[in-house]
Design a protein around this motif. Sequence first.
Motif, PDB file in Angstrom:
ATOM      1  N   PRO A  38       2.950 -25.206   5.383  1.00 27.18           N
ATOM      2  CA  PRO A  38       3.730 -24.072   4.902  1.00 27.18           C
ATOM      3  C   PRO A  38       2.911 -22.783   4.899  1.00 27.18           C
ATOM      4  CG  PRO A  38       2.971 -25.384   3.056  1.00 27.18           C
ATOM      5  CD  PRO A  38       2.600 -26.145   4.294  1.00 27.18           C
ATOM      6  N   ASP A  39       3.603 -21.665   5.048  1.00 26.29           N
ATOM      7  CA  ASP A  39       2.954 -20.365   4.899  1.00 26.29           C
ATOM      8  C   ASP A  39       2.609 -20.174   3.424  1.00 26.29           C
ATOM      9  OD1 ASP A  39       3.188 -19.710   7.595  1.00 26.29           O
ATOM     10  OD2 ASP A  39       5.195 -18.883   7.310  1.00 26.29           O
ATOM     11  N   ARG A 166       6.561 -33.074  -4.924  1.00 25.47           N
ATOM     12  CA  ARG A 166       7.289 -32.039  -5.658  1.00 25.47           C
ATOM     13  C   ARG A 166       6.413 -31.410  -6.737  1.00 25.47           C
ATOM     14  NH1 ARG A 166      12.605 -31.750  -4.500  1.00 25.47           N
ATOM     15  NH2 ARG A 166      13.434 -33.360  -3.128  1.00 25.47           N
ATOM     16  N   LEU A 167       5.572 -32.197  -7.349  1.00 30.22           N
ATOM     17  CA  LEU A 167       4.643 -31.663  -8.337  1.00 30.22           C
ATOM     18  C   LEU A 167       3.650 -30.702  -7.687  1.00 30.22           C
ATOM     19  CD1 LEU A 167       4.158 -34.991 -10.248  1.00 30.22           C
ATOM     20  CD2 LEU A 167       4.844 -32.858 -11.364  1.00 30.22           C
ATOM     21  N   VAL A 168       3.172 -31.036  -6.501  1.00 26.41           N
ATOM     22  CA  VAL A 168       2.253 -30.143  -5.798  1.00 26.41           C
ATOM     23  C   VAL A 168       2.940 -28.821  -5.482  1.00 26.41           C
ATOM     24  CG1 VAL A 168       0.990 -29.782  -3.643  1.00 26.41           C
ATOM     25  CG2 VAL A 168       0.783 -31.949  -4.846  1.00 26.41           C
ATOM     26  N   ARG A 169       4.161 -28.863  -4.990  1.00 27.03           N
ATOM     27  CA  ARG A 169       4.858 -27.623  -4.663  1.00 27.03           C
ATOM     28  C   ARG A 169       5.103 -26.790  -5.921  1.00 27.03           C
ATOM     29  NH1 ARG A 169       6.754 -27.514   0.997  1.00 27.03           N
ATOM     30  NH2 ARG A 169       7.348 -25.397   0.432  1.00 27.03           N
ATOM     31  N   GLY A 170       5.435 -27.448  -7.032  1.00 29.77           N
ATOM     32  CA  GLY A 170       5.596 -26.712  -8.272  1.00 29.77           C
ATOM     33  C   GLY A 170       4.299 -26.041  -8.698  1.00 29.77           C
ATOM     34  N   PHE A 171       3.187 -26.750  -8.571  1.00 26.56           N
ATOM     35  CA  PHE A 171       1.875 -26.202  -8.910  1.00 26.56           C
ATOM     36  C   PHE A 171       1.537 -25.019  -8.011  1.00 26.56           C
ATOM     37  CE2 PHE A 171      -2.717 -26.372  -7.796  1.00 26.56           C
ATOM     38  CZ  PHE A 171      -3.249 -25.954  -9.006  1.00 26.56           C
ATOM     39  N   LEU A 172       1.800 -25.145  -6.724  1.00 27.86           N
ATOM     40  CA  LEU A 172       1.487 -24.051  -5.808  1.00 27.86           C
ATOM     41  C   LEU A 172       2.350 -22.828  -6.083  1.00 27.86           C
ATOM     42  CD1 LEU A 172       0.878 -25.958  -2.444  1.00 27.86           C
ATOM     43  CD2 LEU A 172      -0.773 -25.243  -4.183  1.00 27.86           C
ATOM     44  N   SER A 176       0.994 -19.010  -7.512  1.00 24.83           N
ATOM     45  CA  SER A 176       1.317 -17.954  -6.539  1.00 24.83           C
ATOM     46  C   SER A 176       0.834 -18.251  -5.136  1.00 24.83           C
ATOM     47  CB  SER A 176       0.754 -16.596  -7.005  1.00 24.83           C
ATOM     48  OG  SER A 176       1.262 -16.252  -8.273  1.00 24.83           O
ATOM     49  N   ALA A 177       0.605 -19.531  -4.835  1.00 25.13           N
ATOM     50  CA  ALA A 177       0.259 -19.900  -3.462  1.00 25.13           C
ATOM     51  C   ALA A 177       1.510 -20.072  -2.614  1.00 25.13           C
ATOM     52  CB  ALA A 177      -0.562 -21.185  -3.455  1.00 25.13           C
ATOM     53  N   LEU A 178       2.613 -20.491  -3.224  1.00 25.23           N
ATOM     54  CA  LEU A 178       3.919 -20.522  -2.580  1.00 25.23           C
ATOM     55  C   LEU A 178       4.815 -19.502  -3.270  1.00 25.23           C
ATOM     56  CD1 LEU A 178       4.707 -24.316  -2.049  1.00 25.23           C
ATOM     57  CD2 LEU A 178       4.173 -22.616  -0.287  1.00 25.23           C
ATOM     58  N   PRO A 179       5.788 -18.951  -2.553  1.00 22.18           N
ATOM     59  CA  PRO A 179       6.688 -17.973  -3.173  1.00 22.18           C
ATOM     60  C   PRO A 179       7.415 -18.576  -4.367  1.00 22.18           C
ATOM     61  CG  PRO A 179       6.975 -18.005  -0.783  1.00 22.18           C
ATOM     62  CD  PRO A 179       6.100 -19.168  -1.130  1.00 22.18           C
ATOM     63  N   VAL A 180       7.661 -17.768  -5.376  1.00 11.77           N
ATOM     64  CA  VAL A 180       8.344 -18.263  -6.571  1.00 11.77           C
ATOM     65  C   VAL A 180       9.774 -18.676  -6.275  1.00 11.77           C
ATOM     66  CG1 VAL A 180       6.919 -16.965  -8.169  1.00 11.77           C
ATOM     67  CG2 VAL A 180       8.975 -15.908  -7.233  1.00 11.77           C
ATOM     68  N   ASP A 181      10.331 -18.206  -5.157  1.00 13.68           N
ATOM     69  CA  ASP A 181      11.701 -18.603  -4.802  1.00 13.68           C
ATOM     70  C   ASP A 181      11.716 -19.750  -3.801  1.00 13.68           C
ATOM     71  OD1 ASP A 181      10.732 -17.232  -2.622  1.00 13.68           O
ATOM     72  OD2 ASP A 181      12.522 -15.996  -2.326  1.00 13.68           O
ATOM     73  N   ASP A 182      10.587 -20.477  -3.674  1.00 17.66           N
ATOM     74  CA  ASP A 182      10.538 -21.663  -2.820  1.00 17.66           C
ATOM     75  C   ASP A 182      11.695 -22.594  -3.176  1.00 17.66           C
ATOM     76  OD1 ASP A 182       9.463 -24.715  -2.791  1.00 17.66           O
ATOM     77  OD2 ASP A 182       8.688 -23.614  -1.067  1.00 17.66           O
ATOM     78  N   ALA A 183      12.458 -22.976  -2.169  1.00 17.36           N
ATOM     79  CA  ALA A 183      13.708 -23.708  -2.419  1.00 17.36           C
ATOM     80  C   ALA A 183      13.472 -25.052  -3.087  1.00 17.36           C
ATOM     81  CB  ALA A 183      14.465 -23.900  -1.102  1.00 17.36           C
ATOM     82  N   THR A 184      12.461 -25.774  -2.648  1.00 17.21           N
ATOM     83  CA  THR A 184      12.174 -27.083  -3.242  1.00 17.21           C
ATOM     84  C   THR A 184      11.793 -26.948  -4.703  1.00 17.21           C
ATOM     85  OG1 THR A 184      11.427 -27.942  -1.109  1.00 17.21           O
ATOM     86  CG2 THR A 184      10.718 -29.135  -3.073  1.00 17.21           C
TER      87      THR A 184
END
Length: 279
Positions: A38-39, A166-172, A176-184
């Motif tokens: 992911p970007d 899913r926990l990793v994506r929430g952490f990222l 602020s490593a992933l956008p706060v509006d990340d769909a997952t």
Amino acid sequence: MQIHQLGEGVPEVAVVAGIHGDEPCGPRAVERLLAEDPDVERPVKLVVANEEALEAGVRYLEEDLNRAFPGDANGDTHESQLAYHLMAELEGCTVLALHSTQSTAEPFAVAETVDEIARAVVPHLPVTKLLETEGLAEGRLIQHPHTVEVECGLQGSDEAAENAYRLVRGFLSATSALPVDDATVRADEEAVRAADGGAPEAIEVFELVDPVPKPRADEYEVFVENFAKVEVGERFAAADGETFTADESFYPVLMSPYGYEDLFGYAADRVGTLGDRPN
């Protein structure tokens, strides 16, 4: 130890998987994230720690890695040396460490204390419970500053691997490593909120009090549900048919028949919610 990176620059955010070789959920989540590439808005370090134990399918080779920190570059065990080098890799990073358990399918967060990192990270995770370990985490990675652990679910299950991802994506997202509006991430937060979690006011906080020892025996049983209060006089476990009852009320956590060699698990107190814990 495998070290991967998403994004360019010096990472200040890290995810650690494979601390225990019999907990494959974390490495599976890391592999999935690397495949998606992911970007990211901040560089992220992804670490698979105890490769040798993972390959052997055992918790550890010579010493439990999650009891060996901060480690020793010249230590007598594989894990002691590994702990030292892992700590060096994580210097200056906010860290999420991925684990799984034999005690419960429901993921939950673990922090040494409710500090600013726990307050910033945990509400973004698909969890409804946070366990404080202050004073009972000797030798564990959680003592590393700015670290949150998560128990992703039942050891070896596909559900735990999905939860870990899913926990990793929430952490990222929280870091602020992933956008706060990340769909997952948004879907997970909405689902958890619908189940009365996902906000500081709704995340229950439990504090470890004591380990619950178990005697040597051939067969063990546990009769209680993790995070459900055990009343005085209620039976909670048995060893070779000998039943154990509670002298004081407590909340069982990480409690299972065979998860630990010499413990049933731990006794905890419910101390409120993340929203009402003092700073």
